[in-house]
Design an enzyme around this catalytic site. Structure first.
Site, PDB file in Angstrom:
ATOM      1  N   ASP A 125       0.807  -1.223   0.000  1.00 21.27           N
ATOM      2  CA  ASP A 125       0.000   0.000   0.000  1.00 21.27           C
ATOM      3  C   ASP A 125       0.837   1.269   0.000  1.00 21.27           C
ATOM      4  O   ASP A 125       0.449   2.298   0.565  1.00 21.27           O
ATOM      5  CB  ASP A 125      -0.964   0.017   1.222  1.00 21.27           C
ATOM      6  CG  ASP A 125      -1.857  -1.202   1.245  1.00 21.27           C
ATOM      7  OD1 ASP A 125      -2.232  -1.671   0.158  1.00 21.27           O
ATOM      8  OD2 ASP A 125      -2.177  -1.679   2.346  1.00 21.27           O
TER       9      ASP A 125
ATOM     10  N   LYS B 129       1.849   2.018  -5.141  1.00 18.28           N
ATOM     11  CA  LYS B 129       2.404   1.430  -6.375  1.00 18.28           C
ATOM     12  C   LYS B 129       1.486   1.663  -7.569  1.00 18.28           C
ATOM     13  O   LYS B 129       1.941   1.957  -8.676  1.00 18.28           O
ATOM     14  CB  LYS B 129       2.620  -0.094  -6.204  1.00 18.28           C
ATOM     15  CG  LYS B 129       3.596  -0.452  -5.098  1.00 18.28           C
ATOM     16  CD  LYS B 129       3.659  -1.942  -4.867  1.00 18.28           C
ATOM     17  CE  LYS B 129       2.391  -2.533  -4.296  1.00 18.28           C
ATOM     18  NZ  LYS B 129       2.063  -2.126  -2.913  1.00 18.28           N
TER      19      LYS B 129
ATOM     20  N   GLY C 286      -4.518  -4.397  -3.692  1.00 18.01           N
ATOM     21  CA  GLY C 286      -5.530  -3.379  -3.986  1.00 18.01           C
ATOM     22  C   GLY C 286      -4.756  -2.148  -4.415  1.00 18.01           C
ATOM     23  O   GLY C 286      -4.089  -1.531  -3.602  1.00 18.01           O
ATOM     24  N   HIS C 287      -4.767  -1.851  -5.703  1.00 21.21           N
ATOM     25  CA  HIS C 287      -3.982  -0.739  -6.238  1.00 21.21           C
ATOM     26  C   HIS C 287      -4.935   0.362  -6.689  1.00 21.21           C
ATOM     27  O   HIS C 287      -5.791   0.137  -7.538  1.00 21.21           O
ATOM     28  CB  HIS C 287      -3.094  -1.227  -7.394  1.00 21.21           C
ATOM     29  CG  HIS C 287      -2.074  -2.242  -6.953  1.00 21.21           C
ATOM     30  ND1 HIS C 287      -1.206  -2.857  -7.810  1.00 21.21           N
ATOM     31  CD2 HIS C 287      -1.778  -2.727  -5.732  1.00 21.21           C
ATOM     32  CE1 HIS C 287      -0.427  -3.674  -7.126  1.00 21.21           C
ATOM     33  NE2 HIS C 287      -0.763  -3.628  -5.864  1.00 21.21           N
ATOM     34  N   THR C 288      -4.756   1.532  -6.101  1.00 26.15           N
ATOM     35  CA  THR C 288      -5.706   2.628  -6.321  1.00 26.15           C
ATOM     36  C   THR C 288      -5.144   3.671  -7.275  1.00 26.15           C
ATOM     37  O   THR C 288      -4.002   4.105  -7.126  1.00 26.15           O
ATOM     38  CB  THR C 288      -6.025   3.325  -4.979  1.00 26.15           C
ATOM     39  OG1 THR C 288      -6.255   2.319  -4.004  1.00 26.15           O
ATOM     40  CG2 THR C 288      -7.219   4.230  -5.087  1.00 26.15           C
TER      41      THR C 288
ATOM     42  N   THR D  21      -5.782 -11.659   3.746  1.00 22.22           N
ATOM     43  CA  THR D  21      -6.914 -11.014   3.093  1.00 22.22           C
ATOM     44  C   THR D  21      -8.052 -12.016   2.868  1.00 22.22           C
ATOM     45  O   THR D  21      -9.111 -11.636   2.370  1.00 22.22           O
ATOM     46  CB  THR D  21      -6.481 -10.430   1.732  1.00 22.22           C
ATOM     47  OG1 THR D  21      -5.955 -11.493   0.933  1.00 22.22           O
ATOM     48  CG2 THR D  21      -5.418  -9.351   1.906  1.00 22.22           C
TER      49      THR D  21
ATOM     50  N   GLN E  49       2.011  -6.144  -3.130  1.00 24.11           N
ATOM     51  CA  GLN E  49       2.456  -6.223  -1.736  1.00 24.11           C
ATOM     52  C   GLN E  49       3.738  -5.391  -1.538  1.00 24.11           C
ATOM     53  O   GLN E  49       3.977  -4.474  -2.290  1.00 24.11           O
ATOM     54  CB  GLN E  49       2.674  -7.682  -1.291  1.00 24.11           C
ATOM     55  CG  GLN E  49       1.383  -8.490  -1.143  1.00 24.11           C
ATOM     56  CD  GLN E  49       0.778  -8.949  -2.443  1.00 24.11           C
ATOM     57  OE1 GLN E  49       1.445  -9.611  -3.238  1.00 24.11           O
ATOM     58  NE2 GLN E  49      -0.472  -8.639  -2.681  1.00 24.11           N
TER      59      GLN E  49
ATOM     60  N   VAL F  72       2.539  14.089  -4.210  1.00 24.44           N
ATOM     61  CA  VAL F  72       1.997  15.027  -3.216  1.00 24.44           C
ATOM     62  C   VAL F  72       0.459  14.985  -3.125  1.00 24.44           C
ATOM     63  O   VAL F  72      -0.159  15.885  -2.576  1.00 24.44           O
ATOM     64  CB  VAL F  72       2.477  16.468  -3.505  1.00 24.44           C
ATOM     65  CG1 VAL F  72       3.983  16.577  -3.295  1.00 24.44           C
ATOM     66  CG2 VAL F  72       2.103  16.906  -4.931  1.00 24.44           C
TER      67      VAL F  72
HETATM   68  P1  GDP Z   1      -0.750   0.218  -3.557  1.00 26.73           P
HETATM   69  O1  GDP Z   1      -1.355  -1.037  -3.048  1.00 26.73           O
HETATM   70  O2  GDP Z   1       0.716   0.292  -3.298  1.00 26.73           O
HETATM   71  O3  GDP Z   1      -1.088   0.514  -4.982  1.00 26.73           O
HETATM   72  O4  GDP Z   1      -1.389   1.398  -2.681  1.00 26.73           O
HETATM   73  P2  GDP Z   1      -2.951   1.554  -2.318  1.00 26.73           P
HETATM   74  O5  GDP Z   1      -3.684   1.986  -3.521  1.00 26.73           O
HETATM   75  O6  GDP Z   1      -3.444   0.368  -1.592  1.00 26.73           O
HETATM   76  O7  GDP Z   1      -2.875   2.698  -1.228  1.00 26.73           O
HETATM   77  C1  GDP Z   1      -2.334   3.961  -1.518  1.00 26.73           C
HETATM   78  C2  GDP Z   1      -3.414   5.011  -1.269  1.00 26.73           C
HETATM   79  O8  GDP Z   1      -2.832   6.286  -1.216  1.00 26.73           O
HETATM   80  C3  GDP Z   1      -4.434   5.090  -2.389  1.00 26.73           C
HETATM   81  O9  GDP Z   1      -5.668   5.443  -1.836  1.00 26.73           O
HETATM   82  C4  GDP Z   1      -3.908   6.212  -3.286  1.00 26.73           C
HETATM   83  O10 GDP Z   1      -4.937   6.873  -4.009  1.00 26.73           O
HETATM   84  C5  GDP Z   1      -3.321   7.124  -2.252  1.00 26.73           C
HETATM   85  N1  GDP Z   1      -2.175   7.923  -2.682  1.00 26.73           N
HETATM   86  C6  GDP Z   1      -1.162   7.586  -3.543  1.00 26.73           C
HETATM   87  N2  GDP Z   1      -0.244   8.565  -3.588  1.00 26.73           N
HETATM   88  C7  GDP Z   1      -0.673   9.526  -2.748  1.00 26.73           C
HETATM   89  C8  GDP Z   1      -0.137  10.788  -2.337  1.00 26.73           C
HETATM   90  O11 GDP Z   1       0.937  11.210  -2.743  1.00 26.73           O
HETATM   91  N3  GDP Z   1      -0.876  11.507  -1.425  1.00 26.73           N
HETATM   92  C9  GDP Z   1      -2.062  11.062  -0.927  1.00 26.73           C
HETATM   93  N4  GDP Z   1      -2.699  11.819  -0.058  1.00 26.73           N
HETATM   94  N5  GDP Z   1      -2.589   9.883  -1.300  1.00 26.73           N
HETATM   95  C10 GDP Z   1      -1.890   9.119  -2.184  1.00 26.73           C
HETATM   96  P1  IMO Z   2      -0.890  -4.256  -2.173  1.00 25.88           P
HETATM   97  O1  IMO Z   2      -0.452  -4.841  -3.479  1.00 25.88           O
HETATM   98  C1  IMO Z   2      -0.966  -4.604   2.181  1.00 25.88           C
HETATM   99  C2  IMO Z   2      -0.987  -8.666   3.822  1.00 25.88           C
HETATM  100  C3  IMO Z   2      -2.245  -9.106   4.545  1.00 25.88           C
HETATM  101  C4  IMO Z   2      -1.636 -10.053   5.560  1.00 25.88           C
HETATM  102  C5  IMO Z   2      -0.507 -10.711   4.792  1.00 25.88           C
HETATM  103  C6  IMO Z   2      -0.867 -12.082   4.202  1.00 25.88           C
HETATM  104  O2  IMO Z   2      -2.183  -3.547  -2.210  1.00 25.88           O
HETATM  105  O3  IMO Z   2       0.214  -3.489  -1.535  1.00 25.88           O
HETATM  106  P2  IMO Z   2      -2.382 -12.825   2.156  1.00 25.88           P
HETATM  107  O4  IMO Z   2      -3.830 -12.621   1.884  1.00 25.88           O
HETATM  108  O5  IMO Z   2      -1.480 -12.266   1.116  1.00 25.88           O
HETATM  109  O6  IMO Z   2      -2.038 -14.258   2.468  1.00 25.88           O
HETATM  110  O7  IMO Z   2      -2.104 -12.009   3.518  1.00 25.88           O
HETATM  111  O8  IMO Z   2      -0.185  -9.834   3.744  1.00 25.88           O
HETATM  112  N1  IMO Z   2      -1.208  -8.169   2.444  1.00 25.88           N
HETATM  113  C7  IMO Z   2      -1.154  -6.887   2.097  1.00 25.88           C
HETATM  114  N2  IMO Z   2      -0.975  -5.782   2.853  1.00 25.88           N
HETATM  115  N3  IMO Z   2      -1.067  -4.503   0.832  1.00 25.88           N
HETATM  116  C8  IMO Z   2      -1.213  -5.610   0.069  1.00 25.88           C
HETATM  117  O9  IMO Z   2      -1.184  -5.567  -1.272  1.00 25.88           O
HETATM  118  C9  IMO Z   2      -1.299  -6.866   0.694  1.00 25.88           C
HETATM  119  N4  IMO Z   2      -1.455  -8.127   0.249  1.00 25.88           N
HETATM  120  C10 IMO Z   2      -1.382  -8.907   1.326  1.00 25.88           C
HETATM  121  O10 IMO Z   2      -2.904  -8.009   5.147  1.00 25.88           O
HETATM  122  O11 IMO Z   2      -1.051  -9.314   6.618  1.00 25.88           O
HETATM  123 MG    MG Z   3      -2.863  -1.669  -1.781  1.00 21.61          MG
END
Ligand code: GDP
Ligand code: IMO
Ligand code: MG
Length: 431
Positions: free
Chosen positions: A13, A16, A40-42, A130, A225, A416
């Site tokens: 998270d 990425k 979960g990539h946002t 998850t 991850q 940012v």
């Molecule tokens: P990922 O799993 O690495 O793709 O990250 P996630 O999507 O799970 O979580 C990152 C969160 O931060 C998402 O809700 C993005 O929209 C948000 N985000 C990404 N870059 C920034 C940033 O520079 N500032 C803020 N405030 N939010 C960000």
């Molecule tokens: P992204 O790609 C954050 C964590 C779970 C748990 C551990 C094992 O969005 O960064 P699993 O279901 O993979 O067997 O769970 O890994 N986990 C993540 N934490 N971001 C993720 O993916 C994750 N994918 C798995 O919360 O602690």
């Molecule tokens: Mg994520």
């Protein structure tokens, strides 16, 4: 022609998805190489928010091919539903756009049942997975009994595998885990139907990537991850069941190691973690709540609140080491705006008073460590509108520069805000 890996340096998270979406502009192909729909990539584009679990984060760009590599574990129902949602929004998601490796392992209903039943049985020792069946699916891959995408196209092969697997899994589920068994027949029928629908998307990804690279196209490899969830290098057993490190991009996509040129490590400006496991810089005070609320730190997959803490540079430095990271993308810097003092962990003090720069393998030893902090001054100016490095407040620049120094890798991108445009590029990552 270049191969660029984007990966998480912390516990996932890091942002990425946003970085991949940005860099995809100059790529011909974007490839997921490990993990599954635990990710979960946002992406936030023109104010619209998209969350992808399985489909690569380059999918919003036209004329790019998005691949799901052999190293990914694929839940076909999730893949079909993500494609349907994209098409409903008018975004192409047909076989020209989204392709999946014939060698990718398939997440089956018994994997999810096992994942959930095992977590329940572990009680307060649960990993906090998850619940998507990721671990059990990778177990079957290693045990050489897994179902692969190609098997969904061969009724006999699929029926054989599902019948044998259901017999052993049901024994475990009912006899040991106090759970319900799952009949084989409906699974076979349903997964053959998934196979029919996905058939036009199933391909030999390694061969196609070789063609893209031979045609001088750029390939963007999207990690899921984070490094400290890596099954080999993470805080085992509180990890996922795949390798998010850069080396895994080669095995998980089917590209040769000599073709990887650059590795971008995504670093959130503080640290978060979802699920159980050690987290030395975790904050349970007002600063922790600040990060959680201002950073909107809720899991994009499970909706769970993420644990939050200060930036841990021992963790990031180790990721740089493990993946040979050539550039850093620092995200969510804006979330720190308004905090008077920022603490950065620069070492771990062990039980016998030694300060170390590495993460001990033993959770007992790690648990006995305390973080050694350096204090850095914060900033109060709104930075969400900054589009050039020199527009950032001096204290913000100092924070970034200290981060890069401690990481041992240069800054390449600064984010940012969640929007695509809320980004400062310091370097052309493809050059
Ligand atoms: P990922 O799993 O690495 O793709 O990250 P996630 O999507 O799970 O979580 C990152 C969160 O931060 C998402 O809700 C993005 O929209 C948000 N985000 C990404 N870059 C920034 C940033 O520079 N500032 C803020 N405030 N939010 C960000
Ligand atoms: P992204 O790609 C954050 C964590 C779970 C748990 C551990 C094992 O969005 O960064 P699993 O279901 O993979 O067997 O769970 O890994 N986990 C993540 N934490 N971001 C993720 O993916 C994750 N994918 C798995 O919360 O602690
Ligand atoms: Mg994520």
């Amino acid at each position: 022609m270049a191969c660029l890996v984007v990966l998480g340096t912390q516990w996932g998270d890091e942002g990425k998805g946003k970085i991949v979406d940005l860099l995809a502009e100059q790529a011909s192909a974007i490839v997921r190489f490990q993990g599954g729909n635990n990710a979960g990539h946002t992406l936030v584009v023109d104010g619209d928010k998209f969350i992808f679990h399985l489909v690569p984060s380059g999918v919003l760009h036209q004329d790019k091919i998005c691949y799901i590599g052999n190293g990914v574990v694929v839940d076909p129902e999730v893949l079909l539903s993500e494609m349907a949602k994209l098409e409903a929004k008018g975004i192409a998601a047909g076989p020209d756009k989204i392709r999946v490796s014939e060698r990718a392992q398939v997440i089956m209903p018994y994997h999810q049942a096992l994942d959930l039943a095992r977590e329940k049985a572990k009680g307060n020792q649960a990993i906090g997975t998850t619940g998507r069946g990721i671990g059990p699916c990778y177990e079957d891959k290693a045990a050489r009994v897994g179902v692969r995408m190609v098997d969904l196209l061969e009724p006999d092969t699929l029926a054989d595998k599902v019948e044998t697997n259901c017999a052993t899994k049901n024994y475990l589920l009912t006899g040991y885990l106090n759970s319900e068994g799952i009949p084989a027949e409906p699974i076979i029928e349903q997964y053959l139907e998934f196979g029919q629908r996905l058939a036009p998307h199933i391909t030999d990804v390694a061969v196609e990537l070789d063609e893209v690279l031979s045609d001088q196209g750029n390939v963007l490899l999207e990690g899921a991850q984070g490094t400290h969830l890596d099954i080999d290098h993470g805080t085992y057993p509180y990890v996922t069941s795949s390798n998010p490190v850069a080396g895994s991009a080669c095995t998980g996509a089917g590209v040769g190691v000599t073709r990887l040129e650059k590795v971008m490590g995504v670093v959130k400006a503080y640290t978060t973690r979802v699920g159980g496991g050690p987290f030395l810089t975790e904050l349970e005070d007002d600063n922790g709540r600040w990060l959680q609320e201002k950073g909107a730190e809720f899991g994009a997959t499970t909706g769970r609140p993420r644990r939050c803490g200060w930036l841990d540079m021992v963790v990031v430095r180790h990721s740089v080491r493990l993946s040979g990271i050539t550039g850093l993308a620092v995200t969510k810097l804006d979330v720190l705006t308004g905090l008077d003092t920022l603490q950065v962990c620069v070492g771990y003090k062990t039980a016998d008073g030694e300060v170390i720069q590495r993460v001990p393998a033993s959770l007992k030893q790690l648990g006995a460590c305390t973080p050694v902090y350096e204090d850095l001054p914060g900033w109060s100016e709104d930075i969400t509108g900054c589009r050039a490095y020199n527009e950032l407040p001096a204290n913000c620049q100092s924070y970034l520069e200290r981060l890069a120094e401690l990481a041992g890798a240069p800054l390449a991108v600064v984010s940012v805000g969640p929007g695509r445009e809320q980004t400062i590029m310091l370097d052309d990552p493809w050059s």
